[in-house]
Design a protein around this motif. Structure first.
Motif, short mmCIF file in Angstrom:
data_model
loop_
_atom_site.label_atom_id
_atom_site.label_comp_id
_atom_site.label_asym_id
_atom_site.label_seq_id
_atom_site.Cartn_x
_atom_site.Cartn_y
_atom_site.Cartn_z
N HIS A 113 0.84 -1.21 0.00
CA HIS A 113 0.00 0.00 0.00
C HIS A 113 0.87 1.26 0.00
O HIS A 113 0.60 2.21 -0.74
N GLY A 135 -8.56 -1.24 5.88
CA GLY A 135 -9.61 -1.82 6.70
C GLY A 135 -9.11 -2.20 8.09
O GLY A 135 -9.86 -2.18 9.06
N GLY A 161 -11.00 2.53 8.29
CA GLY A 161 -11.84 1.70 7.42
C GLY A 161 -12.87 0.94 8.23
O GLY A 161 -14.04 0.81 7.83
N GLU A 162 -12.43 0.46 9.38
CA GLU A 162 -13.33 -0.27 10.28
C GLU A 162 -14.45 0.65 10.78
O GLU A 162 -15.60 0.23 10.91
N GLY A 178 -17.80 0.85 3.72
CA GLY A 178 -17.12 2.13 3.48
C GLY A 178 -17.59 2.87 2.23
O GLY A 178 -18.08 4.00 2.31
N ALA A 182 -19.93 6.28 2.04
CA ALA A 182 -19.41 7.48 1.36
C ALA A 182 -20.40 7.98 0.31
O ALA A 182 -20.63 9.18 0.17
O1 KG4 Z 1 -6.79 -1.51 1.82
P1 KG4 Z 1 -8.10 -2.20 1.74
O2 KG4 Z 1 -8.70 -2.45 0.37
O3 KG4 Z 1 -8.04 -3.58 2.45
C1 KG4 Z 1 -7.28 -3.76 3.61
O4 KG4 Z 1 -6.05 -3.98 3.48
O5 KG4 Z 1 -7.88 -3.64 4.70
O6 KG4 Z 1 -9.10 -1.33 2.62
C2 KG4 Z 1 -10.45 -1.70 2.78
C3 KG4 Z 1 -11.15 -0.64 3.59
C4 KG4 Z 1 -12.55 -1.03 4.02
O7 KG4 Z 1 -12.73 -0.70 5.36
C5 KG4 Z 1 -13.43 -0.20 3.10
O8 KG4 Z 1 -14.69 0.08 3.66
C6 KG4 Z 1 -12.60 1.05 2.96
O9 KG4 Z 1 -11.28 0.57 2.82
N1 KG4 Z 1 -12.99 1.84 1.78
C7 KG4 Z 1 -13.55 3.07 1.84
C8 KG4 Z 1 -13.79 3.48 0.51
N2 KG4 Z 1 -13.37 2.48 -0.32
C9 KG4 Z 1 -12.87 1.49 0.47
N3 KG4 Z 1 -13.85 3.85 2.90
C10 KG4 Z 1 -14.41 5.05 2.65
N4 KG4 Z 1 -14.69 5.51 1.42
C11 KG4 Z 1 -14.40 4.77 0.32
N5 KG4 Z 1 -14.67 5.24 -0.89
#
Ligand code: KG4
Ligand code: ZN
Length: 337
Positions: A113, A135, A161-162, A178, A182
């Motif tokens: 990331h 997340g 994210g949580e 998420g 949004a």
């Molecule tokens: O990095 P990621 O794809 O997976 C992990 O490594 O955790 O992050 C996922 C997180 C979830 O909590 C999801 O709800 C959040 O990112 N997320 C968002 C959006 N797109 C993904 N949160 C807010 N607004 C968004 N547009």
């Protein structure tokens, strides 16, 4: 050097091919969202079983798109994440590496990331401050090079994210919460709900998002959740999270005296966060960099970036197949050190 990369740490199966000179040659992703939707969240065993079925076809696809030429190494996500899901990628990566007689390397998902913005035409310079919002993690990190990470602050409880996902659930939105929250926030009124901006009033670079859940729970209790009310609450949640992330990021730039902020991880796909950060960071004469939206959330291209840098420096794993559910970012070594 050319690497094949695999990502399978959670609910996305992904593969990519990255060439040192020609850049990203192919990247494909299969999202398991539909598989887990009826359960309201990721079911680890189902995730693992699905990765087993998806990964090899994705590998065939990206290799064909990349021209079918051989690769010089294989990178795969070795942690942190769901252990069963991680092991499916590790087993495939190591087996292919053994068969092709090339090195394989387990990559740290969060390093992926952090380095995702390097895939963009205008990549961020080092050193910089990174806000990593996924997340499972909310971290502010001083990044002085690949593998040179100093943690400045982290969440004491829930990740950003949580917080999005859990409050989305309280509003009756499905998984993944998420992005849906949004979207709903877009039609809500700013200020209709003023949720706490956790830790913003205190010094330091720590976060705490668990109180937001409770505040939202109180807001929805005993009320009829009309579409307008849900949208106002969603707006209040997004504003509280975004304000907190911006406040702490600006403070991190100030404390490190750096002029570059990099924002990555799933929450960095949030458009309100992107737009408001651009303005706030610009106002203090600094610059903010993001990965393109599709590389904000989980993908294999970012694993390829981290893997290529480390494989090129001679790093590789032994033949044993392994993965780590927990893996502190601070334990990584600087590349070429
Ligand atoms: O990095 P990621 O794809 O997976 C992990 O490594 O955790 O992050 C996922 C997180 C979830 O909590 C999801 O709800 C959040 O990112 N997320 C968002 C959006 N797109 C993904 N949160 C807010 N607004 C968004 N547009
Ligand atoms: Zn992730």
């Amino acid at each position: 050097m050319r690497v094949l990369a695999l990502e399978s740490s959670c609910d996305e199966s992904a593969a990519a091919v990255l060439d040192e000179h020609r850049g990203l040659l192919a990247h494909e992703l299969f999202s398991q969202v539909e598989l887990h939707r009826i359960y309201g969240g990721v079911v680890p065993e189902l995730a693992s079983r699905d990765h087993v079925q998806r990964l090899l076809p994705l590998v065939r696809q990206v290799l064909a798109q990349a021209g079918g030429e051989r690769v010089d190494g294989i990178a795969y996500t070795a942690g942190p994440g769901l252990i069963g899901a991680l092991l499916t990628g590790a087993a495939l990566a190591r087996s292919l590496a053994f068969a092709w007689d090339v090195p394989a390397l387990g990559v740290h998902h969060l390093e992926g990331h952090l380095l995702a913005p390097l895939l963009e035409p205008d990549p961020p310079p080092f050193p910089h401050v990174a806000l990593l919002v996924s997340g499972g993690h909310t971290l502010l990190i001083e990044v002085s090079g690949i593998g040179r990470y100093r943690e400045l602050g982290a969440s004491r409880d829930d990740a950003a994210g949580e917080a999005f996902d859990k409050t989305a659930k309280l509003l009756g939105l499905g998984y993944p919460g998420g992005p849906q929250l949004a979207q709903l926030a877009g039609s809500g009124r700013t200020g209709a709900f003023n949720f706490p901006r956790p830790m913003l009033d205190r010094p330091g670079l720590e976060f705490s998002f668990s109180g937001l859940k409770t505040a939202v729970l109180h807001a929805v209790q005993g009320r009829e959740l009309t579409p307008a009310l849900r949208a106002d609450i969603a707006r209040g949640v997004e504003d509280a999270i975004v304000d907190t992330l911006i406040g702490k990021s600006l403070r991190a730039l100030e404390e490190t005296d750096l002029q570059v902020l990099v924002v990555s991880g799933g929450v960095s796909a949030n458009r309100t966060l992107r737009e408001r950060l651009r303005v706030a960071v610009g106002a203090r004469g600094a610059r903010v960099y993001y990965p393109r939206i599709e590389f904000s959330t989980d993908n294999a291209a970012m694993i390829a970036v981290a893997g290529l840098a480390r494989l090129k420096a001679g790093e590789h794993d032994t033949l044993a197949i392994g993965a780590r559910a927990q893996w502190p970012l601070a334990s990584l070594t600087a590349v070429g050190a």
